[in-house]
Design a protein around this motif. Structure first.
Motif, mmCIF file in Angstrom:
data_model
loop_
_atom_site.group_PDB
_atom_site.id
_atom_site.type_symbol
_atom_site.label_atom_id
_atom_site.label_comp_id
_atom_site.label_asym_id
_atom_site.label_seq_id
_atom_site.Cartn_x
_atom_site.Cartn_y
_atom_site.Cartn_z
ATOM 1 N N ALA A 39 0.820 -1.212 0.000
ATOM 2 C CA ALA A 39 0.000 0.000 0.000
ATOM 3 C C ALA A 39 0.851 1.258 0.000
ATOM 4 O O ALA A 39 0.467 2.280 -0.589
ATOM 5 N N ARG A 40 2.010 1.194 0.632
ATOM 6 C CA ARG A 40 2.891 2.369 0.678
ATOM 7 C C ARG A 40 3.511 2.665 -0.690
ATOM 8 O O ARG A 40 3.965 3.777 -0.941
ATOM 9 N N HIS A 41 3.556 1.659 -1.561
ATOM 10 C CA HIS A 41 4.146 1.835 -2.893
ATOM 11 C C HIS A 41 3.078 1.879 -3.979
ATOM 12 O O HIS A 41 3.355 1.576 -5.132
ATOM 13 N N ASP A 42 1.886 2.273 -3.600
ATOM 14 C CA ASP A 42 0.752 2.169 -4.532
ATOM 15 C C ASP A 42 -0.114 3.409 -4.402
ATOM 16 O O ASP A 42 -1.045 3.448 -3.608
ATOM 17 N N SER A 43 0.210 4.435 -5.180
ATOM 18 C CA SER A 43 -0.533 5.694 -5.086
ATOM 19 C C SER A 43 -1.955 5.571 -5.628
ATOM 20 O O SER A 43 -2.838 6.350 -5.261
ATOM 21 N N THR A 44 -2.196 4.587 -6.485
ATOM 22 C CA THR A 44 -3.525 4.433 -7.092
ATOM 23 C C THR A 44 -4.465 3.578 -6.254
ATOM 24 O O THR A 44 -5.679 3.646 -6.415
ATOM 25 N N GLY A 45 -3.913 2.754 -5.380
ATOM 26 C CA GLY A 45 -4.736 1.828 -4.603
ATOM 27 C C GLY A 45 -5.022 0.525 -5.317
ATOM 28 O O GLY A 45 -5.613 -0.389 -4.743
ATOM 29 N N ARG A 46 -4.603 0.421 -6.591
ATOM 30 C CA ARG A 46 -4.917 -0.774 -7.383
ATOM 31 C C ARG A 46 -4.207 -2.012 -6.852
ATOM 32 O O ARG A 46 -4.808 -3.089 -6.754
ATOM 33 N N ASP A 58 -8.402 0.261 3.599
ATOM 34 C CA ASP A 58 -7.141 0.968 3.767
ATOM 35 C C ASP A 58 -6.265 0.241 4.783
ATOM 36 O O ASP A 58 -6.612 0.197 5.973
#
Length: 227
Positions: A66-73, A147
Motif C-alpha cells: 500500500a505504501r508503494h501504490d498511489s492508485t490503490g490498485r 485501507d
C-alpha cells in the motif's frame, strides 16, 4: 480468576480478536505460504522486490504494498487474494480451546459479543457460521477496512464495533493475543485481557503493557459463568 471476574463484571460487551482468541485460522493453511504468494504477486504488480521482505505475515506484505501504490490498485488486488486465502483457511480452522463455550456463556449472561480483527470479516463470518456461533455475533463482525493504514493497532475496527453495538468504551472488554490488539483497545479506553497460548505471546503482551494475561480461555469461561 479474580482478575477475569472483575474485568467481566463491568463489561456489557466483549470484543474478540479472531485469529488467536477464537480460532487457529492458519493451522491447515499456513500464513507463511500466503505471505509468499502475496509477495510474488506484489512484485509482479510493480512493488520493488527489495521492499518486499521474507516474512510469514501476509498483513505486512499488504501494508508495504500500500505504501508503494498511489492508485490503490495493487492493495486492492492483494486484498482480494488475501481474503480468498483467509476464507479458504476458515473452512478447516480449529477452534481455540474453550472459545466456543466462552462465547455461549457470555451471550447467555446477556452480554453482547463482537469481532474486531485484522482478518477479513468474510473469513471470520464463514468460521462463525461453521461453528454455529454466528447467531451470537449478528452484524457485529468487524474485519479490516480497505485501507491497510487502518489495521490494528489503529482502533478503526474497535470504533466500528462500539458504534454497531451502541456500547461505551468503559462498558467493553477486549480479548486479544497481540500487542496491536492491546494498543488499539487502550487507545479508545476499552479494557483488555490478553490470551497467550505460549510463553512468547505472554512475554510480548506483558512487554506491551498488558496487566491481564491468561494462558487458557478456561479462566474467562469460568468467570463468565459467575459474573
Amino acid at each position: 480468576m479474580d482478575d477475569a471476574s472483575a474485568l467481566l463484571e463491568h463489561a456489557s460487551c466483549v470484543l474478540f480478536d479472531f485469529d488467536g482468541p477464537l480460532a487457529d485460522l492458519f493451522a491447515g493453511h499456513p500464513a507463511s505460504r500466503i505471505a509468499d504468494r502475496l509477495r510474488r504477486r506484489a512484485g509482479r504488480l510493480g512493488v520493488p522486490p527489495a521492499e518486499l521482505p521474507e516474512t510469514g505475515d501476509p498483513l505486512r506484505i499488504l501494508r508495504i504494498a500500500a505504501r508503494h501504490d498511489s492508485t490503490g490498485r495493487i492493495a486492492a488486488e492483494l486484498e482480494v487474494q488475501l481474503t480468498r486465502e483467509e476464507v479458504h483457511a476458515a473452512r478447516t480452522a480449529p477452534p481455540v480451546p474453550h472459545a466456543d463455550r466462552l462465547v455461549e456463556r457470555l451471550a447467555a449472561g446477556g452480554r453482547q459479543v463482537a469481532v474486531t480483527t485484522n482478518n477479513s470479516a468474510r473469513a471470520a463470518l464463514a468460521y462463525l457460521q461453521r461453528r454455529g456461533l454466528a447467531r451470537y455475533f449478528g452484524s457485529h463482525v468487524h474485519g479490516r477496512a480497505a485501507d491497510p493504514a487502518l489495521l490494528k493497532p489503529h482502533p478503526d475496527c474497535l470504533e466500528r464495533a462500539l458504534a454497531s453495538t451502541g456500547t461505551a468504551p468503559a462498558e467493553c472488554l477486549m480479548v486479544g493475543d497481540s500487542p496491536g490488539d492491546f494498543f488499539a483497545a487502550v487507545s479508545v479506553g476499552v479494557s483488555f485481557v490478553g490470551y497467550a497460548r505460549n510463553d512468547r505471546k505472554a512475554q510480548a503482551l506483558r512487554q506491551a503493557g498488558s496487566e491481564h494475561v491468561v494462558r487458557s480461555l478456561e479462566d474467562l469461561t469460568m468467570a463468565a459463568a459467575l459474573a
